[in-house]
Structure formats: C-alpha cells, structure tokens
Design a protein around this motif. Sequence first.
Motif, mmCIF file in Angstrom:
data_model
loop_
_atom_site.group_PDB
_atom_site.id
_atom_site.type_symbol
_atom_site.label_atom_id
_atom_site.label_comp_id
_atom_site.label_asym_id
_atom_site.label_seq_id
_atom_site.Cartn_x
_atom_site.Cartn_y
_atom_site.Cartn_z
ATOM 1 N N SER A 91 35.735 36.338 42.482
ATOM 2 C CA SER A 91 37.207 36.272 42.816
ATOM 3 C C SER A 91 37.184 37.278 44.122
ATOM 4 O O SER A 91 36.454 38.447 44.128
ATOM 5 C CB SER A 91 38.115 37.082 41.837
ATOM 6 O OG SER A 91 38.173 36.020 40.690
ATOM 7 N N PRO A 92 38.142 37.151 44.869
ATOM 8 C CA PRO A 92 38.286 38.124 45.949
ATOM 9 C C PRO A 92 38.804 39.468 45.449
ATOM 10 O O PRO A 92 39.428 39.507 44.351
ATOM 11 C CB PRO A 92 39.407 37.761 46.881
ATOM 12 C CG PRO A 92 39.662 36.321 46.469
ATOM 13 C CD PRO A 92 39.225 36.189 45.052
ATOM 14 N N ALA A 93 38.279 40.658 46.072
ATOM 15 C CA ALA A 93 38.541 41.955 45.344
ATOM 16 C C ALA A 93 39.967 42.137 45.090
ATOM 17 O O ALA A 93 40.369 42.950 44.300
ATOM 18 C CB ALA A 93 37.942 43.037 46.476
ATOM 19 N N GLU A 94 40.990 41.735 45.945
ATOM 20 C CA GLU A 94 41.981 42.141 45.966
ATOM 21 C C GLU A 94 43.003 41.316 44.672
ATOM 22 O O GLU A 94 43.954 41.605 44.502
ATOM 23 C CB GLU A 94 43.175 41.695 47.371
ATOM 24 C CG GLU A 94 43.058 40.399 47.522
ATOM 25 C CD GLU A 94 41.868 39.849 48.386
ATOM 26 O OE1 GLU A 94 42.150 38.700 49.018
ATOM 27 O OE2 GLU A 94 41.041 40.817 48.675
ATOM 28 N N SER A 95 42.177 40.416 44.324
ATOM 29 C CA SER A 95 42.742 39.678 43.088
ATOM 30 C C SER A 95 41.955 39.867 41.743
ATOM 31 O O SER A 95 42.188 39.300 40.765
ATOM 32 C CB SER A 95 42.546 38.013 43.432
ATOM 33 O OG SER A 95 43.256 37.777 44.404
ATOM 34 N N VAL A 96 41.156 40.906 41.732
ATOM 35 C CA VAL A 96 40.413 41.193 40.648
ATOM 36 C C VAL A 96 41.328 42.267 39.950
ATOM 37 O O VAL A 96 41.629 43.360 40.388
ATOM 38 C CB VAL A 96 39.152 41.954 40.863
ATOM 39 C CG1 VAL A 96 38.457 42.603 39.640
ATOM 40 C CG2 VAL A 96 38.246 41.064 41.542
ATOM 41 N N HIS A 97 41.669 42.053 38.543
ATOM 42 C CA HIS A 97 42.533 42.919 38.008
ATOM 43 C C HIS A 97 41.942 43.207 36.627
ATOM 44 O O HIS A 97 42.447 43.697 35.605
ATOM 45 C CB HIS A 97 43.811 42.081 37.609
ATOM 46 C CG HIS A 97 44.711 41.602 38.462
ATOM 47 N ND1 HIS A 97 45.400 42.285 39.651
ATOM 48 C CD2 HIS A 97 44.706 40.277 39.056
ATOM 49 C CE1 HIS A 97 45.888 41.552 40.253
ATOM 50 N NE2 HIS A 97 45.525 40.261 40.199
ATOM 51 N N ALA A 98 40.400 43.382 36.601
ATOM 52 C CA ALA A 98 39.869 43.726 35.479
ATOM 53 C C ALA A 98 39.862 45.396 35.292
ATOM 54 O O ALA A 98 40.173 45.937 36.402
ATOM 55 C CB ALA A 98 38.367 43.313 35.580
ATOM 56 N N LEU A 99 39.762 45.895 34.201
ATOM 57 C CA LEU A 99 39.665 47.163 34.096
ATOM 58 C C LEU A 99 38.474 47.818 33.938
ATOM 59 O O LEU A 99 37.592 47.383 33.305
ATOM 60 C CB LEU A 99 40.468 47.709 32.565
ATOM 61 C CG LEU A 99 42.108 47.022 32.412
ATOM 62 C CD1 LEU A 99 42.515 47.363 31.138
ATOM 63 C CD2 LEU A 99 42.988 47.528 33.691
ATOM 64 N N ASP A 100 38.309 49.077 34.548
ATOM 65 C CA ASP A 100 37.204 49.836 34.517
ATOM 66 C C ASP A 100 37.170 50.571 33.220
ATOM 67 O O ASP A 100 38.053 50.644 32.367
ATOM 68 C CB ASP A 100 36.702 50.714 35.784
ATOM 69 C CG ASP A 100 37.921 51.732 35.792
ATOM 70 O OD1 ASP A 100 38.524 52.060 34.897
ATOM 71 O OD2 ASP A 100 38.017 52.212 36.835
ATOM 72 N N LEU A 101 35.960 51.269 32.933
ATOM 73 C CA LEU A 101 35.818 52.181 31.652
ATOM 74 C C LEU A 101 36.816 53.202 31.455
ATOM 75 O O LEU A 101 37.660 53.245 30.440
ATOM 76 C CB LEU A 101 34.532 52.725 31.801
ATOM 77 C CG LEU A 101 34.096 53.385 30.196
ATOM 78 C CD1 LEU A 101 33.968 52.275 29.173
ATOM 79 C CD2 LEU A 101 32.674 53.917 30.364
ATOM 80 N N ASP A 102 37.139 53.820 32.753
ATOM 81 C CA ASP A 102 38.197 54.856 32.349
ATOM 82 C C ASP A 102 39.739 54.355 32.064
ATOM 83 O O ASP A 102 40.459 54.723 31.297
ATOM 84 C CB ASP A 102 38.611 55.551 33.756
ATOM 85 C CG ASP A 102 37.413 56.675 33.792
ATOM 86 O OD1 ASP A 102 36.885 57.028 32.838
ATOM 87 O OD2 ASP A 102 37.061 57.111 35.017
ATOM 88 N N ALA A 103 39.937 53.039 32.716
ATOM 89 C CA ALA A 103 41.231 52.504 32.393
ATOM 90 C C ALA A 103 41.411 51.647 30.978
ATOM 91 O O ALA A 103 42.209 52.028 30.363
ATOM 92 C CB ALA A 103 41.350 51.141 33.306
#
Length: 128
Positions: free
Chosen positions: A5-17
């Motif tokens: 997916s385009p970076a602006e459309s990535v809604h995945a959470l990182d480990l801190d989130a």
Amino acid sequence: MYATSPAESVHALDLDALRAPDITFYSAWDEQTLLGCGALRDLGDGHLEIKSMRAARAHRGRGTGAAILLHLLGAATRRGAVRISLETGVEDYFAPARRLYERHGFVVCEPFGGYRPDPNSVFMTREG
C-alpha cells in the motif's frame, strides 16, 4: 503493509502504538511458533476496532486468520461491543481478508473513528 500500500494509506500500528492503553493485543501460538496476531482498539461508546490482524505467512490458508478473528469477536462480545469495525486495503493482496470479514458478517461502511476517505482503504463494520 508498506510493500502493498502507499505509505499515506498504511494504518498499521507499530509496536509502541500497540502498547497504548486503548489497545488489547492478542497472539496465537503453537508451542514456540507464532501463528498470528490481532488487536482491539476501544473507540468508545461500545465501538471497537480490529487492528493489526495478521496470520503468519506459513499459516495462511489453514484457518489461522479465521481463528484469530473469532477470538477477537469473542473478546469484543465479552467487552459488550455494540459495533466492531476495521480498515483494510483495496489491493488484491487484501482480497482474502475482505472475504474472511464478509463471511463473518462485516459489511462495507463509511470511514469511522479518525479515518478519512481513502481510495486505498476499505472500511467494514458489523453489529457486536
């Protein structure tokens, strides 16, 4: 997700989130082997969001995703959810996930929570 997916459309959470107080994270294991994971975000007023749902590549197509989804739905029900929503991608890569969600009663909906319309996103929801 950045590979599909385009970076602006990535809604995945990182480990801190994923460590935020409104997130409950679950993982599925077979002894020492990680099978998959998923999380629930509390959006308030009985509305929960499924986040970061993944099946390990080696376990896709074996029912792992369905088992994780059923666990998340059960946890949401125990928490009194009246609505459960999610965001996923429009690309072919996400088609199996969209079919899984549809089989479990999710329907396409408008953006929810803090999301905005995005041509690379599909928003889905179901009653708790």
